[in-house]
Scaffold this active site. Structure first.
Site, short mmCIF file in Angstrom:
data_model
loop_
_atom_site.label_atom_id
_atom_site.label_comp_id
_atom_site.label_asym_id
_atom_site.label_seq_id
_atom_site.Cartn_x
_atom_site.Cartn_y
_atom_site.Cartn_z
N SER A 60 -63.77 -18.19 14.30
CA SER A 60 -62.84 -17.53 13.38
C SER A 60 -61.99 -18.54 12.63
O SER A 60 -61.80 -18.43 11.40
CB SER A 60 -61.95 -16.54 14.14
N HIS A 99 -67.58 -14.58 20.63
CA HIS A 99 -66.22 -15.03 20.29
C HIS A 99 -65.23 -13.96 20.73
O HIS A 99 -65.12 -13.68 21.91
CB HIS A 99 -66.15 -15.33 18.79
N HIS A 145 -66.68 -21.99 28.71
CA HIS A 145 -66.01 -22.22 27.43
C HIS A 145 -66.73 -23.34 26.70
O HIS A 145 -67.25 -24.27 27.33
CB HIS A 145 -64.54 -22.59 27.64
N ARG A 194 -54.65 -20.43 29.34
CA ARG A 194 -54.29 -19.08 28.91
C ARG A 194 -54.62 -18.06 29.99
O ARG A 194 -53.92 -17.04 30.13
CB ARG A 194 -55.01 -18.74 27.60
N ASP A 201 -60.40 -14.62 28.18
CA ASP A 201 -60.89 -13.24 28.16
C ASP A 201 -61.06 -12.65 29.55
O ASP A 201 -61.13 -11.43 29.71
CB ASP A 201 -62.23 -13.18 27.42
#
Length: 442
Positions: free
Chosen positions: A247, A277, A323, A332, A378
């Site tokens: 993105s 993504h 990743h 995160r 995620d």
């Protein structure tokens, strides 16, 4: 490829870069953040724990306000809680010079002023809603979201200025206006889409007393103070992740053609919508719920192992693990885990996620094909959202999109200020690669 066997290491590396998704290739300037494989993401030099410590929050010890991170990304100053001489890079006549200065975290009053500024820019024209309403309600939320962003483009200040013949040296000014307008309007558009799809079109007006993240949560229909804190955290940690992800790179590429921020960000959203993504956060929760559906909430670790092997043996991946850059647990993920331990330690799905953290990495390492067996962002976000009632997994990527606007738009402004050129890498055919390798091997 067979010809790998007979060529030099350098040619192998070049070939793998070309046909391997340019993995790890350094070729992009991205000022607002840097992703280190071992340390994780840093926003203008600050790690996520450091941001949580020094950036203003609604209350002491609370989650940082997204507006404070926006300020940091835009200004380019490394900031600390006390008067401390620090090394920073500042823009000066489109060149970088290293200087020393004493800088402070923006005050709460300054951040509140930025919140007010964003609220003043958040009015969305009716034709934007009409464009979204022209789509079937069943259309994917990301399709509706991108449509809304494209409709907002009608008001682009950059497009108007360019058509009037603005000087290149001032390109950043209308880009700044467009970017702040876009960042301000996105939560309104995103909330409208959520209420349209899942709440019978019953729209909730913005609350002028709330900050950016809290107001977004409020317009979605969630006013639990803990959910407001979660949204502040969510928007902050999803805001930027250097420039090589799909993105961010897409927005940078499209903007290099002098497309305005609306066009560039709409393109970024289309990349974000891909399963490899941003759509991954949707797939993680669906996979976790499939575990519960088959094994129950009180699933044992042995049952988890069996289910994971079942997933892998069917040719699928365990969503939320691995990743493209990181070689450790995503920071995160860690800060979301800390949030869960603080606010929902007994939630069954959180306990399941914790057990997965113990079970999945050893299995992936056993496969011997995975460079990073650790969880990414995620793997955790959907469980937190689900706990507070935002259970519609198809919508999760829209939340990601709203968040990512802060980093992408900040960088677009810097792209214009630095006068970065049209991005135009060289491509080759497979035949060219084969001939190149043969020449090197000869």
């Amino acid at each position: 490829m067979v010809f790998f066997r007979s060529v030099s290491l350098l040619s192998k590396l070049r070939t793998r870069v070309v046909i391997g998704g340019m993995r790890g290739m350094t070729g992009l300037l991205w000022e607002t953040s840097l992703l280190d494989p071992d340390e994780g993401i840093r926003f203008r030099g600050l790690s996520i724990p450091e941001c949580q410590k020094v950036l203003p929050a609604v209350q002491p010890g609370g989650e940082p306000l997204p507006e404070s991170l926006l300020w940091l990304l835009l200004t380019g100053k490394v900031i600390f809680a006390s008067d401390t001489d620090v090394q920073v890079f500042c823009l000066h006549d489109c060149m970088y010079i290293k200087i020393r200065l004493s800088a402070k975290v923006p005050s709460k009053e300054q951040v509140d002023a930025l919140s007010k500024e964003l609220r003043s820019r958040a009015t969305v024209p009716d034709y934007v809603y009409n464009a979204i309403d022209a789509l079937p309600v069943a259309a994917h939320p990301m399709t509706q979201f991108t449509t809304g962003v494209m409709a907002l483009q009608v008001k682009s200040e950059f497009q108007k200025a360019y058509e009037k013949g603005i000087s290149k040296a001032k390109y950043w000014e209308p880009t700044y206006e467009d970017s702040l307008n876009l960042i301000a309007q996105l939560p309104v558009v995103a909330a409208y889409i959520y209420r349209r799809i899942y709440k019978e079109g019953k729209v909730i007006p913005a609350d002028a007393s709330l900050d950016y993240g809290a107001n977004f949560s409020h317009m979605l229909g969630f006013d639990d103070p803990k959910m407001l804190e979660l949204m502040r955290l969510y928007v902050t940690i999803h805001s930027d992740h250097e420039g090589g992800n799909v993105s961010a790179h897409t927005a940078h590429l499209v903007a290099s053609a002098l497309s305005d921020p609306y066009l560039s960000f709409a393109a970024a959203l289309n990349g974000l919508a891909g399963p490899l993504h941003g759509l991954a956060n949707q797939e993680v929760l669906l996979w976790i719920k499939s575990v519960v559906s088959e094994c129950g909430e009180n699933v044992s670790k042995d049952q988890l192992k069996d289910y994971i092997w079942k997933t892998l043996n069917s040719g699928k991946v365990v969503p939320g693990y691995g990743h493209g850059v990181l070689r450790k647990t995503d920071p995160r993920y860690t800060c979301q885990r800390e949030f869960a331990l603080k606010h929902l330690p007994e939630d069954p799905l959180f306990k399941l996620v914790s057990n997965l953290y113990e079970v999945v990495p050893p299995i992936l390492l056993e496969l011997g094909k995975v460079k990073n067996p650790w969880p990414n962002v995620d793997a955790h976000s959907g469980v937190l959202l689900n706990y507070f009632g935002l259970t519609e997994a198809r919508y999760y990527t829209v939340l990601f999109g709203v968040s990512r606007s802060i980093g992408i738009c900040s960088q677009l402004i810097w792209d214009r200020a630095l006068g970065l050129p049209l991005e135009r890498p060289k491509s080759v055919t497979m035949e060219w690669l084969e001939n190149h390798c043969k020449k090197v091997a000869a």
